[in-house]
Design a protein around this motif. Structure first.
Motif, short mmCIF file in Angstrom:
data_model
loop_
_atom_site.label_atom_id
_atom_site.label_comp_id
_atom_site.label_asym_id
_atom_site.label_seq_id
_atom_site.Cartn_x
_atom_site.Cartn_y
_atom_site.Cartn_z
N ASP A 1 34.43 39.88 37.98
CA ASP A 1 34.78 38.46 38.12
C ASP A 1 33.59 37.65 38.64
O ASP A 1 33.34 36.53 38.17
CB ASP A 1 35.97 38.30 39.07
N ASN B 1 42.00 26.52 35.14
CA ASN B 1 42.43 27.89 35.40
C ASN B 1 43.00 28.04 36.80
O ASN B 1 43.96 28.80 37.02
CB ASN B 1 41.26 28.86 35.20
N TYR B 2 42.44 27.31 37.76
CA TYR B 2 42.96 27.34 39.13
C TYR B 2 44.39 26.79 39.17
O TYR B 2 45.28 27.35 39.82
CB TYR B 2 42.06 26.52 40.04
N LEU C 1 48.55 37.61 39.04
CA LEU C 1 48.41 36.34 39.76
C LEU C 1 47.06 35.65 39.55
O LEU C 1 46.97 34.43 39.66
CB LEU C 1 48.61 36.57 41.26
N TYR C 2 46.01 36.43 39.26
CA TYR C 2 44.68 35.85 39.18
C TYR C 2 43.96 36.26 37.89
O TYR C 2 42.91 36.91 37.95
CB TYR C 2 43.85 36.28 40.40
N ARG D 1 41.47 36.10 34.80
CA ARG D 1 40.17 35.43 34.70
C ARG D 1 40.30 34.15 33.88
O ARG D 1 39.74 33.12 34.23
CB ARG D 1 39.15 36.37 34.05
N ARG E 1 46.76 29.41 37.71
CA ARG E 1 47.02 30.50 38.65
C ARG E 1 48.00 30.06 39.75
O ARG E 1 48.85 30.84 40.17
CB ARG E 1 45.71 30.99 39.27
N LYS E 2 47.85 28.82 40.22
CA LYS E 2 48.76 28.33 41.25
C LYS E 2 50.19 28.26 40.73
O LYS E 2 51.14 28.59 41.45
CB LYS E 2 48.31 26.94 41.73
N HIS F 1 46.79 41.59 41.04
CA HIS F 1 45.64 40.73 40.74
C HIS F 1 45.67 40.30 39.28
O HIS F 1 45.40 39.14 38.96
CB HIS F 1 44.34 41.47 41.05
N HIS G 1 51.53 31.78 40.52
CA HIS G 1 51.82 32.26 41.87
C HIS G 1 53.14 31.68 42.37
O HIS G 1 53.96 32.40 42.98
CB HIS G 1 50.67 31.88 42.80
#
Length: 296
Positions: free
Chosen positions: A108, A131-132, A175-176, A178, A135-136, A172, A139
């Motif tokens: 990453d 992308n952030y 939730l996250y 790339r 992901r939020k 991971h 989540h």
């Protein structure tokens, strides 16, 4: 022919045979995908390691990194080359002795550095924020389903939902990711048994981030989810009955279920000597003849 050689100025890049032939599992980070030769007094060999997929423009590429070097290597369709006129700001760290979580962090970090180096600053900033945001949202959806399950007496975790999608996933991966993708959004919506409208919003956002072309409308995203729900409901009745509390360790993960169906479609096409898309249509039609009501 063992591998295809791609000549560059005073350098040679050799894809590995498994990468060139498309047999390499690109989900395995840190595995060799080729070799890089450079003449620095004498000809020196460097191993190119897989750092996962990155998105450049509207296309996905395999990212290759050399421990101890600053060169950037890009792969696609079995080809591997050194990205010209661009270097990382610092040499890549060695991966010897790293466990899976550390390999993910290594890949990453390399991907972020490469994307920052190759993308225009404004585009890179917008992409990272998109992308952030994705992901939020994921989540928040996972956290809500964990609370919903606890309210009716079931213990679910982000890891259990991740393993419900694939036994190779960790929390991971769930939730996250790339990059946001249609595939990731659809699988998340399925394992969480989201309402149709929420699932369509998630898939629409992922499609926009992935393709950077706004042609996947809310209606198209809804159609994708409805088709996926119909297929999974026929292949895994336990999921249809239990929804987000499904015990995936008892029935197998979604990825395995869908891959098994894909293999059956290929086998039917071969056995019946028919075109693959024709066989696929026949199988889906038979599966969905008496499809249940879709989740509202």
């Amino acid at each position: 022919m063992a591998s295809k050689k791609i000549k560059t100025r005073k350098t040679d890049v050799y894809p590995s045979k498994s990468f060139y032939e498309g047999r390499l599992n690109l989900n395995r980070l840190g595995v060799p995908i080729g070799n890089y030769y450079k003449k620095e007094g004498k000809r020196t060999k460097w191993e190119i390691l897989n750092a996962g997929m990155i998105q450049i423009g509207i296309n996905n590429h395999v990212l290759g990194l050399c421990p101890g070097r600053c060169e950037i290597f890009i792969g696609r369709n079995g080809k591997l080359w050194r990205y010209p006129n661009a270097l990382l700001p610092a040499p890549v760290e060695n991966v010897l002795g790293l466990d899976r979580e550390d390999l993910v962090a290594w890949a990453d970090a390399g991907a972020r550095a490469v994307i920052d180096r190759l993308s225009p600053r404004n585009e890179s900033k917008v992409s990272e924020k998109s992308n952030y945001r994705y992901r939020k949202i994921v989540h928040a959806l996972v956290s809500q389903r964990i609370l919903d399950a606890a309210a009716i007496g079931y213990e679910c975790t982000a890891l259990s939902y991740a393993r419900g999608i694939s036994t190779e996933w960790t929390d991971h991966d769930l939730l996250y990711p790339r990059h946001a993708t249609i595939r990731h959004a659809t699988l998340v919506a399925l394992v969480l048994a989201l309402e149709a409208d929420k699932a369509a919003q998630l898939i629409e956002l992922a499609a926009l981030i992935e393709m950077r072309i706004p042609f996947v409308s809310r209606e198209a995203a809804l159609a994708v989810y409805q088709q996926a729900v119909s297929l999974l409901a026929r292949l895994c009745p336990q999921w249809w009955n239990q929804g987000y509390t499904c015990r995936w360790e008892m029935v197998g993960d979604i990825d395995r279920i869908f891959r098994a169906q894909y293999i059956r479609m290929l086998k039917d096409a071969f056995d019946n000597n028919t075109q693959f898309e024709t066989a696929g249509g026949l199988v889906l039609r038979n599966l969905l003849e008496s499809e249940p009501d879709l989740r509202e």
